[in-house]
Scaffold this motif. Structure first.
Motif, PDB file in Angstrom:
ATOM      1  N   MET A   1       0.825  -1.208   0.000  1.00 32.32           N
ATOM      2  CA  MET A   1       0.000   0.000   0.000  1.00 32.32           C
ATOM      3  C   MET A   1       0.855   1.252   0.000  1.00 32.32           C
ATOM      4  SD  MET A   1      -3.072  -0.995  -0.223  1.00 32.32           S
ATOM      5  CE  MET A   1      -3.966   0.492   0.196  1.00 32.32           C
ATOM      6  N   ALA A   2       1.943   1.227   0.777  1.00 33.00           N
ATOM      7  CA  ALA A   2       2.814   2.401   0.821  1.00 33.00           C
ATOM      8  C   ALA A   2       3.448   2.650  -0.538  1.00 33.00           C
ATOM      9  CB  ALA A   2       3.895   2.204   1.885  1.00 33.00           C
ATOM     10  N   ASP A   3       3.795   1.547  -1.237  1.00 35.52           N
ATOM     11  CA  ASP A   3       4.397   1.699  -2.558  1.00 35.52           C
ATOM     12  C   ASP A   3       3.404   2.314  -3.530  1.00 35.52           C
ATOM     13  OD1 ASP A   3       6.606   1.098  -4.477  1.00 35.52           O
ATOM     14  OD2 ASP A   3       5.033  -0.100  -5.401  1.00 35.52           O
ATOM     15  N   ARG A   4       2.146   1.878  -3.478  1.00 35.44           N
ATOM     16  CA  ARG A   4       1.133   2.438  -4.354  1.00 35.44           C
ATOM     17  C   ARG A   4       0.894   3.904  -4.040  1.00 35.44           C
ATOM     18  NH1 ARG A   4      -4.153  -1.029  -5.344  1.00 35.44           N
ATOM     19  NH2 ARG A   4      -4.376   0.683  -6.822  1.00 35.44           N
ATOM     20  N   ALA A   5       0.911   4.249  -2.745  1.00 38.29           N
ATOM     21  CA  ALA A   5       0.711   5.651  -2.362  1.00 38.29           C
ATOM     22  C   ALA A   5       1.853   6.520  -2.873  1.00 38.29           C
ATOM     23  CB  ALA A   5       0.591   5.756  -0.843  1.00 38.29           C
ATOM     24  N   SER A   6       3.093   6.025  -2.763  1.00 42.04           N
ATOM     25  CA  SER A   6       4.236   6.811  -3.235  1.00 42.04           C
ATOM     26  C   SER A   6       4.199   6.981  -4.747  1.00 42.04           C
ATOM     27  CB  SER A   6       5.543   6.142  -2.805  1.00 42.04           C
ATOM     28  OG  SER A   6       5.686   4.865  -3.423  1.00 42.04           O
ATOM     29  N   ARG A   7       3.724   5.975  -5.458  1.00 46.09           N
ATOM     30  CA  ARG A   7       3.618   6.095  -6.910  1.00 46.09           C
ATOM     31  C   ARG A   7       2.549   7.111  -7.290  1.00 46.09           C
ATOM     32  NH1 ARG A   7       6.468   2.096  -9.609  1.00 46.09           N
ATOM     33  NH2 ARG A   7       7.147   0.358  -8.298  1.00 46.09           N
ATOM     34  N   ARG A   8       1.476   7.158  -6.536  1.00 42.89           N
ATOM     35  CA  ARG A   8       0.441   8.145  -6.809  1.00 42.89           C
ATOM     36  C   ARG A   8       0.943   9.561  -6.524  1.00 42.89           C
ATOM     37  NH1 ARG A   8      -5.485   5.816  -4.906  1.00 42.89           N
ATOM     38  NH2 ARG A   8      -5.741   4.402  -6.666  1.00 42.89           N
ATOM     39  N   VAL A   9       1.720   9.715  -5.481  1.00 39.70           N
ATOM     40  CA  VAL A   9       2.302  11.025  -5.187  1.00 39.70           C
ATOM     41  C   VAL A   9       3.228  11.449  -6.318  1.00 39.70           C
ATOM     42  CG1 VAL A   9       3.864  12.271  -3.641  1.00 39.70           C
ATOM     43  CG2 VAL A   9       2.075  10.813  -2.693  1.00 39.70           C
ATOM     44  N   ALA A  10       4.048  10.511  -6.806  1.00 37.49           N
ATOM     45  CA  ALA A  10       4.944  10.816  -7.923  1.00 37.49           C
ATOM     46  C   ALA A  10       4.142  11.186  -9.173  1.00 37.49           C
ATOM     47  CB  ALA A  10       5.847   9.622  -8.217  1.00 37.49           C
ATOM     48  N   ALA A  11       3.035  10.479  -9.408  1.00 37.75           N
ATOM     49  CA  ALA A  11       2.204  10.785 -10.572  1.00 37.75           C
ATOM     50  C   ALA A  11       1.586  12.174 -10.454  1.00 37.75           C
ATOM     51  CB  ALA A  11       1.107   9.732 -10.723  1.00 37.75           C
ATOM     52  N   ALA A  12       1.137  12.537  -9.257  1.00 37.98           N
ATOM     53  CA  ALA A  12       0.582  13.872  -9.055  1.00 37.98           C
ATOM     54  C   ALA A  12       1.646  14.939  -9.286  1.00 37.98           C
ATOM     55  CB  ALA A  12       0.008  13.987  -7.648  1.00 37.98           C
ATOM     56  N   GLY A  13       2.853  14.675  -8.812  1.00 37.87           N
ATOM     57  CA  GLY A  13       3.945  15.609  -9.057  1.00 37.87           C
ATOM     58  C   GLY A  13       4.268  15.729 -10.534  1.00 37.87           C
ATOM     59  N   ALA A  14       4.207  14.600 -11.245  1.00 37.43           N
ATOM     60  CA  ALA A  14       4.474  14.627 -12.680  1.00 37.43           C
ATOM     61  C   ALA A  14       3.432  15.465 -13.411  1.00 37.43           C
ATOM     62  CB  ALA A  14       4.484  13.201 -13.232  1.00 37.43           C
ATOM     63  N   ALA A  15       2.161  15.298 -13.037  1.00 36.99           N
ATOM     64  CA  ALA A  15       1.102  16.085 -13.680  1.00 36.99           C
ATOM     65  C   ALA A  15       1.311  17.578 -13.449  1.00 36.99           C
ATOM     66  CB  ALA A  15      -0.263  15.650 -13.142  1.00 36.99           C
ATOM     67  N   ALA A  16       1.650  17.950 -12.210  1.00 37.41           N
ATOM     68  CA  ALA A  16       1.879  19.361 -11.901  1.00 37.41           C
ATOM     69  C   ALA A  16       3.071  19.906 -12.670  1.00 37.41           C
ATOM     70  CB  ALA A  16       2.091  19.531 -10.395  1.00 37.41           C
ATOM     71  N   CYS A  17       4.130  19.112 -12.785  1.00 39.31           N
ATOM     72  CA  CYS A  17       5.325  19.571 -13.502  1.00 39.31           C
ATOM     73  C   CYS A  17       5.071  19.697 -14.997  1.00 39.31           C
ATOM     74  CB  CYS A  17       6.492  18.614 -13.239  1.00 39.31           C
ATOM     75  SG  CYS A  17       7.213  18.762 -11.590  1.00 39.31           S
ATOM     76  N   VAL A  18       4.281  18.790 -15.569  1.00 37.03           N
ATOM     77  CA  VAL A  18       3.953  18.900 -16.990  1.00 37.03           C
ATOM     78  C   VAL A  18       3.204  20.202 -17.254  1.00 37.03           C
ATOM     79  CG1 VAL A  18       2.566  17.945 -18.862  1.00 37.03           C
ATOM     80  CG2 VAL A  18       3.954  16.428 -17.466  1.00 37.03           C
ATOM     81  N   LEU A  19       2.224  20.493 -16.416  1.00 37.11           N
ATOM     82  CA  LEU A  19       1.442  21.718 -16.600  1.00 37.11           C
ATOM     83  C   LEU A  19       2.319  22.956 -16.437  1.00 37.11           C
ATOM     84  CD1 LEU A  19      -1.895  20.855 -14.764  1.00 37.11           C
ATOM     85  CD2 LEU A  19      -1.573  21.221 -17.209  1.00 37.11           C
ATOM     86  N   ALA A  20       3.090  22.988 -15.349  1.00 38.56           N
ATOM     87  CA  ALA A  20       3.927  24.166 -15.085  1.00 38.56           C
ATOM     88  C   ALA A  20       4.991  24.341 -16.165  1.00 38.56           C
ATOM     89  CB  ALA A  20       4.578  24.039 -13.711  1.00 38.56           C
ATOM     90  N   GLY A  21       5.642  23.254 -16.545  1.00 36.38           N
ATOM     91  CA  GLY A  21       6.686  23.337 -17.569  1.00 36.38           C
ATOM     92  C   GLY A  21       6.140  23.751 -18.915  1.00 36.38           C
ATOM     93  N   ALA A  22       4.995  23.182 -19.298  1.00 40.13           N
ATOM     94  CA  ALA A  22       4.406  23.529 -20.581  1.00 40.13           C
ATOM     95  C   ALA A  22       3.982  24.995 -20.627  1.00 40.13           C
ATOM     96  CB  ALA A  22       3.205  22.622 -20.862  1.00 40.13           C
ATOM     97  N   VAL A  23       3.431  25.484 -19.522  1.00 44.11           N
ATOM     98  CA  VAL A  23       3.027  26.894 -19.474  1.00 44.11           C
ATOM     99  C   VAL A  23       4.240  27.798 -19.593  1.00 44.11           C
ATOM    100  CG1 VAL A  23       2.073  28.688 -17.972  1.00 44.11           C
ATOM    101  CG2 VAL A  23       0.891  26.499 -18.207  1.00 44.11           C
ATOM    102  N   ALA A  24       5.311  27.486 -18.858  1.00 45.68           N
ATOM    103  CA  ALA A  24       6.515  28.328 -18.896  1.00 45.68           C
ATOM    104  C   ALA A  24       7.124  28.369 -20.298  1.00 45.68           C
ATOM    105  CB  ALA A  24       7.535  27.815 -17.882  1.00 45.68           C
ATOM    106  N   VAL A  25       7.235  27.216 -20.929  1.00 41.26           N
ATOM    107  CA  VAL A  25       7.809  27.171 -22.278  1.00 41.26           C
ATOM    108  C   VAL A  25       6.907  27.902 -23.265  1.00 41.26           C
ATOM    109  CG1 VAL A  25       8.444  25.655 -24.187  1.00 41.26           C
ATOM    110  CG2 VAL A  25       9.121  25.067 -21.853  1.00 41.26           C
ATOM    111  N   THR A  26       5.602  27.711 -23.148  1.00 41.77           N
ATOM    112  CA  THR A  26       4.671  28.374 -24.060  1.00 41.77           C
ATOM    113  C   THR A  26       4.750  29.891 -23.932  1.00 41.77           C
ATOM    114  OG1 THR A  26       3.160  26.485 -23.962  1.00 41.77           O
ATOM    115  CG2 THR A  26       2.251  28.571 -24.741  1.00 41.77           C
ATOM    116  N   VAL A  27       4.813  30.377 -22.702  1.00 47.50           N
ATOM    117  CA  VAL A  27       4.924  31.825 -22.488  1.00 47.50           C
ATOM    118  C   VAL A  27       6.214  32.348 -23.104  1.00 47.50           C
ATOM    119  CG1 VAL A  27       5.249  33.613 -20.733  1.00 47.50           C
ATOM    120  CG2 VAL A  27       3.462  31.886 -20.447  1.00 47.50           C
TER     121      VAL A  27
END
Length: 232
Positions: A1-27
């Motif tokens: 369960m802890a492993d699944r939770a850590s993977r979900r946290v990493a996935a949430a971080g990845a989603a946030a970084c994709v959005l932030a990075g794409a916005v910065a590059v686009t601007v």
């Protein structure tokens, strides 16, 4: 369960970084002094651009997204994770080594060593992400949702990548390459964001034993252990 939770946290971080990075590059691309769709996206990061800092920050954030997404994938998708890690390293190199004005590349323009390193790293990063999509498609244990998203992403990105490569060799820098490059990068970013969201919402659809490489409990899969019938 802890492993699944850590993977979900990493996935949430990845989603946030994709959005932030794409916005910065686009601007940086839209507001910067570049030539617009007739040039490469990387031209927003040249040294004399006022938005070079925003561009590099966006690129490094996207590299972090690739690393986080690699860690969020289920363990059975090791090939895709390795490819995403390679893509992250190449992305960092692309953001660190900037190209000269116009980002010239052969065969139509004379390029410096920095131009070649930057261009090669950018191409390698994109190729690694596209191959990661294909690796997920070819990994049945990764789950239907991840494979479906990867199949759609690969169906879009693979022909676009081929078209960009051919256009660079046959036409050179211009509107055709610029537009195709932007569509390709948009497709890869959309795949990364969608994959991260799937991992956050559903998590790796595998049990702990499968992720660790242990054999499946066939009795559980069949509905539980069987017991001898009692004679009356």
């Amino acid at each position: 369960m802890a492993d699944r939770a850590s993977r979900r946290v990493a996935a949430a971080g990845a989603a946030a970084c994709v959005l932030a990075g794409a916005v910065a590059v686009t601007v940086a691309v839209i507001a910067g002094p570049g030539p617009g769709p007739t040039g490469y996206v990387s031209e927003a990061g040249v040294a004399d651009s006022g938005y070079a800092g925003a561009y590099r920050m966006g690129i490094f954030t996207l590299a972090a997204a690739l690393l986080l997404l690699a860690g969020a994938l289920p363990a059975v998708a090791r090939a895709a994770s390795v490819l995403l890690g390679v893509g992250a390293v190449a992305t960092v190199l692309s953001g660190t080594v900037t190209c000269s004005a116009g980002c010239p590349l052969p065969p139509f323009e004379a390029a410096t060593v920095a131009d070649l390193v930057h261009g090669g790293a950018s191409i390698a990063a994109t190729a690694a992400v596209v191959f990661a999509m294909l690796a997920l498609v070819c990994c049945p244990a990764a789950g239907a949702a991840l494979r479906r998203v990867a199949a759609v992403g690969a169906a879009l990105a693979l022909p676009l990548a081929g078209a960009v490569g051919l256009a660079m060799l046959l036409v050179g820098r211009g509107t055709l390459v610029g537009v195709l490059e932007r569509v390709l990068l948009g497709a890869t970013a959309a795949w990364g964001l969608t994959t991260a969201v799937v991992l956050v919402r559903r998590g790796p659809r595998l049990t702990h034993s499968v992720e660790e490489g242990a054999p499946l409990n066939t009795e559980v899969l069949k509905g539980g252990p069987s017991f001898p019938k009692r004679r009356l």
